[in-house]
Design a protein around this motif. Structure first.
Motif, PDB file in Angstrom:
ATOM      1  N   TYR A  11       0.817  -1.226   0.000  1.00 60.06           N
ATOM      2  CA  TYR A  11       0.000   0.000   0.000  1.00 60.06           C
ATOM      3  C   TYR A  11       0.847   1.270   0.000  1.00 60.06           C
ATOM      4  N   SER A  12       1.856   1.298   0.882  1.00 57.02           N
ATOM      5  CA  SER A  12       2.595   2.555   1.082  1.00 57.02           C
ATOM      6  C   SER A  12       3.967   2.592   0.424  1.00 57.02           C
ATOM      7  N   VAL A  13       4.485   1.444  -0.012  1.00 55.06           N
ATOM      8  CA  VAL A  13       5.857   1.417  -0.531  1.00 55.06           C
ATOM      9  C   VAL A  13       5.899   0.948  -1.985  1.00 55.06           C
ATOM     10  N   ASP A  14       5.453  -0.297  -2.227  1.00 59.51           N
ATOM     11  CA  ASP A  14       5.644  -0.877  -3.565  1.00 59.51           C
ATOM     12  C   ASP A  14       4.685  -0.296  -4.597  1.00 59.51           C
ATOM     13  N   HIS A  15       3.527   0.138  -4.145  1.00 58.53           N
ATOM     14  CA  HIS A  15       2.566   0.763  -5.064  1.00 58.53           C
ATOM     15  C   HIS A  15       2.916   2.238  -5.230  1.00 58.53           C
ATOM     16  N   ASP A  16       3.422   2.584  -6.387  1.00 50.83           N
ATOM     17  CA  ASP A  16       3.775   3.980  -6.655  1.00 50.83           C
ATOM     18  C   ASP A  16       3.595   4.224  -8.153  1.00 50.83           C
ATOM     19  N   LEU A  17       2.452   4.783  -8.496  1.00 50.27           N
ATOM     20  CA  LEU A  17       2.128   5.000  -9.919  1.00 50.27           C
ATOM     21  C   LEU A  17       2.229   6.483 -10.297  1.00 50.27           C
ATOM     22  N   ARG A  18       2.971   7.256  -9.506  1.00 52.60           N
ATOM     23  CA  ARG A  18       3.025   8.698  -9.768  1.00 52.60           C
ATOM     24  C   ARG A  18       3.537   9.019 -11.166  1.00 52.60           C
ATOM     25  N   ARG A  19       4.401   8.159 -11.663  1.00 58.30           N
ATOM     26  CA  ARG A  19       4.930   8.416 -13.014  1.00 58.30           C
ATOM     27  C   ARG A  19       4.312   7.480 -14.056  1.00 58.30           C
ATOM     28  N   ASP A  20       3.300   6.733 -13.652  1.00 60.80           N
ATOM     29  CA  ASP A  20       2.752   5.721 -14.568  1.00 60.80           C
ATOM     30  C   ASP A  20       1.277   5.908 -14.892  1.00 60.80           C
ATOM     31  N   LEU A  21       0.660   6.934 -14.343  1.00 63.80           N
ATOM     32  CA  LEU A  21      -0.785   7.061 -14.557  1.00 63.80           C
ATOM     33  C   LEU A  21      -1.142   7.226 -16.030  1.00 63.80           C
ATOM     34  N   ASP A  22      -0.208   7.766 -16.813  1.00 64.42           N
ATOM     35  CA  ASP A  22      -0.505   7.915 -18.248  1.00 64.42           C
ATOM     36  C   ASP A  22      -0.533   6.565 -18.972  1.00 64.42           C
ATOM     37  N   ARG A  23      -0.113   5.500 -18.255  1.00 66.70           N
ATOM     38  CA  ARG A  23      -0.191   4.148 -18.846  1.00 66.70           C
ATOM     39  C   ARG A  23      -1.574   3.521 -18.635  1.00 66.70           C
ATOM     40  N   ILE A  24      -2.421   4.187 -17.865  1.00 67.16           N
ATOM     41  CA  ILE A  24      -3.790   3.681 -17.667  1.00 67.16           C
ATOM     42  C   ILE A  24      -4.710   4.406 -18.641  1.00 67.16           C
ATOM     43  N   ASP A  25      -5.479   3.626 -19.381  1.00 62.66           N
ATOM     44  CA  ASP A  25      -6.423   4.210 -20.333  1.00 62.66           C
ATOM     45  C   ASP A  25      -7.837   3.751 -19.955  1.00 62.66           C
ATOM     46  N   ALA A  26      -8.561   4.638 -19.310  1.00 60.30           N
ATOM     47  CA  ALA A  26      -9.907   4.278 -18.839  1.00 60.30           C
ATOM     48  C   ALA A  26     -10.895   4.163 -19.990  1.00 60.30           C
ATOM     49  N   ARG A  27     -10.461   4.502 -21.197  1.00 68.57           N
ATOM     50  CA  ARG A  27     -11.351   4.279 -22.338  1.00 68.57           C
ATOM     51  C   ARG A  27     -11.324   2.798 -22.736  1.00 68.57           C
ATOM     52  N   ARG A  28     -10.217   2.116 -22.412  1.00 68.65           N
ATOM     53  CA  ARG A  28     -10.142   0.658 -22.643  1.00 68.65           C
ATOM     54  C   ARG A  28     -10.751  -0.102 -21.477  1.00 68.65           C
ATOM     55  N   CYS A  29     -10.418   0.325 -20.276  1.00 64.09           N
ATOM     56  CA  CYS A  29     -10.919  -0.325 -19.053  1.00 64.09           C
ATOM     57  C   CYS A  29     -11.396   0.798 -18.139  1.00 64.09           C
ATOM     58  N   PRO A  30     -12.713   1.054 -18.098  1.00 61.81           N
ATOM     59  CA  PRO A  30     -13.209   2.166 -17.298  1.00 61.81           C
ATOM     60  C   PRO A  30     -12.716   2.126 -15.845  1.00 61.81           C
ATOM     61  N   VAL A  31     -12.325   3.297 -15.349  1.00 59.50           N
ATOM     62  CA  VAL A  31     -11.826   3.443 -13.974  1.00 59.50           C
ATOM     63  C   VAL A  31     -12.734   4.447 -13.260  1.00 59.50           C
ATOM     64  N   VAL A  32     -13.501   3.967 -12.282  1.00 61.21           N
ATOM     65  CA  VAL A  32     -14.384   4.850 -11.515  1.00 61.21           C
ATOM     66  C   VAL A  32     -13.878   4.865 -10.073  1.00 61.21           C
ATOM     67  N   MET A  33     -13.257   5.962  -9.676  1.00 63.24           N
ATOM     68  CA  MET A  33     -12.657   6.068  -8.341  1.00 63.24           C
ATOM     69  C   MET A  33     -13.644   6.742  -7.382  1.00 63.24           C
ATOM     70  N   MET A  34     -13.695   6.228  -6.130  1.00 68.29           N
ATOM     71  CA  MET A  34     -14.618   6.797  -5.148  1.00 68.29           C
ATOM     72  C   MET A  34     -13.900   6.918  -3.805  1.00 68.29           C
ATOM     73  N   THR A  35     -14.005   8.089  -3.188  1.00 67.68           N
ATOM     74  CA  THR A  35     -13.362   8.275  -1.878  1.00 67.68           C
ATOM     75  C   THR A  35     -14.286   9.040  -0.934  1.00 67.68           C
ATOM     76  N   GLY A  36     -14.233   8.659   0.329  1.00 66.97           N
ATOM     77  CA  GLY A  36     -15.062   9.288   1.361  1.00 66.97           C
ATOM     78  C   GLY A  36     -14.404  10.529   1.947  1.00 66.97           C
ATOM     79  N   THR A  37     -15.225  11.467   2.385  1.00 69.71           N
ATOM     80  CA  THR A  37     -14.686  12.743   2.861  1.00 69.71           C
ATOM     81  C   THR A  37     -13.934  12.608   4.186  1.00 69.71           C
ATOM     82  N   TYR A  38     -14.157  11.527   4.936  1.00 75.71           N
ATOM     83  CA  TYR A  38     -13.449  11.350   6.210  1.00 75.71           C
ATOM     84  C   TYR A  38     -12.206  10.470   6.080  1.00 75.71           C
ATOM     85  N   ASP A  39     -11.781  10.197   4.858  1.00 81.02           N
ATOM     86  CA  ASP A  39     -10.563   9.397   4.667  1.00 81.02           C
ATOM     87  C   ASP A  39      -9.358  10.309   4.816  1.00 81.02           C
TER      88      ASP A  39
END
Lengths: 284, 129
Positions: free
Chosen positions: A201-229
């Motif tokens: 969660y906090s170390v090995d997962h680091d997509l800060r430089r890789d988000l442009d490799r995700i294409d939500a037009r091929r695989c839709p990505v719907v992100m949801m987060t709560g206000t108390y997180d």
């Protein structure tokens, strides 16, 4: 007359990267497979509300598994796992999920996970966009540092209570006491693996430089987060979604980092919207 | 101010000592901690889940195991019935706001269940700043 739940559980044995796992999963419903990953250090009872949701299970085959070493899924059966420190990697986590989906012969499933399950949802969208109909990363971000802490299994403290109470205020004060304490109870049960999960969660997962490799037009990505997180605050998730081509962000009001477990009636409102968007984009 | 602080200490002790969740696992909840609220500081001494004493006028060398330090504004948020996001717990506020947790953190972690429950009692009795 016995008051049976429609939810049933099964075990399936899979091999991932040479490790043999007997995986436990709960399932209910029919239709589009909806594969659900619990949060770090927890187990599939976090999805108890969704598994018994009559409306959603009419059209979705909800499958909530225990990741290896969690709940009723044991550590690997073919190695002396107790002789090395557990640290979950992105590679192994992704391989586990795709292998499990293959073993269950799931056709183009939707993958949904929360927290470290949400982060791996992003990994799946990047690495295997053609194997998933869509992903729903809940309480997720491109990068989530700061929670890989020694306190989670420190021998001088009651690690079960540290894990449970250390995650207590990841939940919103508005969430019902019963559901927050059930989530607390689950968290007392996973203290030996929580820190190792958080390596991903906090170390090995680091997509800060890789988000442009995700294409939500091929695989839709719907992100949801709560206000108390406080671990992945709404603005962090929103920024992640904005940097994904076609990424969608939904903010969930007055709920925290364990939405499906701490307040399912609120979470389901947002989940139904996410599923509606996915149906619109994929036709299923 | 001193009278207000003593009145608050009485309410906080009463709420703590009668709290069923703390009472359900009170044995060994024994530690001493400071709430540093800027204008007001208190040292709370716990023994087996009950407030043994609240020192409302700590001297420089009065001892405690660990301290929570934040601005008065943050404490006022902690004391609201429904705090805003990031003021709803010590982890949230130390990750995202100005709360500092200092001292022997091992003692805090050893008592984390009950300490967390007790901290949320501030939502019922408010804070003296």
């Amino acid at each position: 007359m016995a008051r049976h739940s429609p939810v049933t559980g099964r075990y399936v044995t899979i091999e991932v990267d040479g490790l043999e796992y007997k995986v436990f999963y709960l399932h209910n419903g029919k239709g589009t497979p909806l594969v659900c990953q619990h949060t770090a250090g927890c187990h599939n009872h976090q999805w108890r509300g969704l598994l018994e949701d009559e409306e959603i299970t009419r059209d979705y085959n909800v499958i909530a598994y225990d990741l290896a070493r969690h709940g009723k899924s044991d550590p690997p059966l073919n190695v002396e796992w107790w002789k090395s420190e557990y640290k979950l990697t992105a590679d192994h986590y992704v391989n586990f999920i795709t292998t499990l989906c293959d073993a269950l012969e799931l056709d183009n499933p939707i993958f949904m996970g929360s927290s470290f399950g949400g982060n791996v949802a992003l990994q799946l969208a990047m690495r295997h966009p053609d194997r998933f109909r869509a992903v729903i990363p809940v309480e997720a971000a491109d990068y989530a540092p700061g929670f890989f802490l020694d306190w989670w299994r420190h021998p001088h403290v009651n690690a079960a209570q540290v894990c449970a109470s250390g995650t207590w205020d990841l939940m919103a004060p508005q969430s019902p006491d019963m559901d927050r304490w059930l989530t607390w109870h689950y968290y007392t049960q996973g203290s030996e693996v929580f820190k190792g999960d958080l390596y991903f969660y906090s170390v090995d997962h680091d997509l800060r430089r890789d988000l442009d490799r995700i294409d939500a037009r091929r695989c839709p990505v719907v992100m949801m987060t709560g206000t108390y997180d406080f671990l992945t605050p709404p603005e962090v998730t929103e920024n992640t979604a904005r940097r994904i081509k076609g990424g969608i962000y939904i903010e969930m009001t007055d709920i925290g980092h364990f939405p499906m477990s701490e307040n399912y009636p609120v979470f389901r409102v947002y989940l139904k919207e996410a599923l509606r968007i996915i149906r619109e984009k994929t036709g299923g | 101010m001193a009278a207000d602080l003593k009145h608050w200490a009485g309410k906080f002790k009463s709420l703590t000592d009668s709290d069923a969740t703390i009472g359900a696992m009170a044995k060994y909840y024994t530690c001493t901690f400071m709430y540093d609220m800027g204008d007001a500081k208190v040292i709370v001494e716990m023994h087996d889940g009950k407030v043994k004493h609240i020192n409302t006028n700590p001297a420089p060398l009065d001892a405690y195991d660990f301290a929570l330090r934040a601005s008065a504004a943050s404490w006022r948020e902690f004391g609201k019935p429904v705090p805003r996001p990031h003021f709803h717990g010590i982890w949230a506020a130390s990750f995202r706001e100005d709360l500092k947790i200092e001292g022997n953190i091992t003692v805090l972690m050893q008592n984390l269940r009950n300490f967390t429950v007790q901290f949320e009692l501030l939502r019922k009795c408010g804070v003296p700043v």
